[in-house]
Design an enzyme around this catalytic site. Sequence first.
Site: not given
Ligand code: BEZ
Length: 211
Positions: A45
Amino acid sequence: MALQLGDVAPDFTQDSTQGTIRFHDWMDDSWVVLFSHPKDFTPVCTTELGQVEKLRREFEKRHCKVIGLSVDSVEDHRAWMNDIQETQGARPSFPMLADKDRTVSNLFGMIHPNADDTATVRSVFIIGPDKKVKLTLTYPASTGRNFDEVLRVIDSLQLTATHRVATPANWKQGEDCIIVPAVSSDDARKLFPKGFREVKPYLRITPQPNA
Ligand code: BEZ
């Protein structure tokens, strides 16, 4: 039932990093990309939000506003912005909805309980100035999105809203288009002064009309 193409995007009022957003008022007469991410302070994210900010001028050129969302708080969003600036070299200037009560997530079907019953998946909605949904995308938490593809779709949507063409696989701005089957070849000769090539009666190629 899940939100479908052609539906009017639900209106809502929700908190954001830029104050309370009344969605339809906030949209005004713009195109809009509304996208959710699973959680603040997560790595994929973080890269996505930095990337969207780096493309800010591209969205502006297309008269398109961007708005993000997760079920975290405004305080968390604001604190995370500092990390995004530090690690990605770009601080999101677009609003981030703090959908703690899941109002928006539920209206737009952004929580898929069999994937995760608390966090939103990576949804993208492109909404036209007529407030209707033009595109939906759903990615899993493990896969960051390609925002160049989002821009490419906006280009296609904006072109095909005003010209009777469709865009072929992997089309990019400036490339040849396809005349929609509903246009007869007689009409096509008038509508497309640059001419067209008939590969098959249903496959007629013309230079991009507005390029
Ligand atoms: C991420 O943004 O890295 C992420 C968010 C939730 C679950 C897995 C990865």
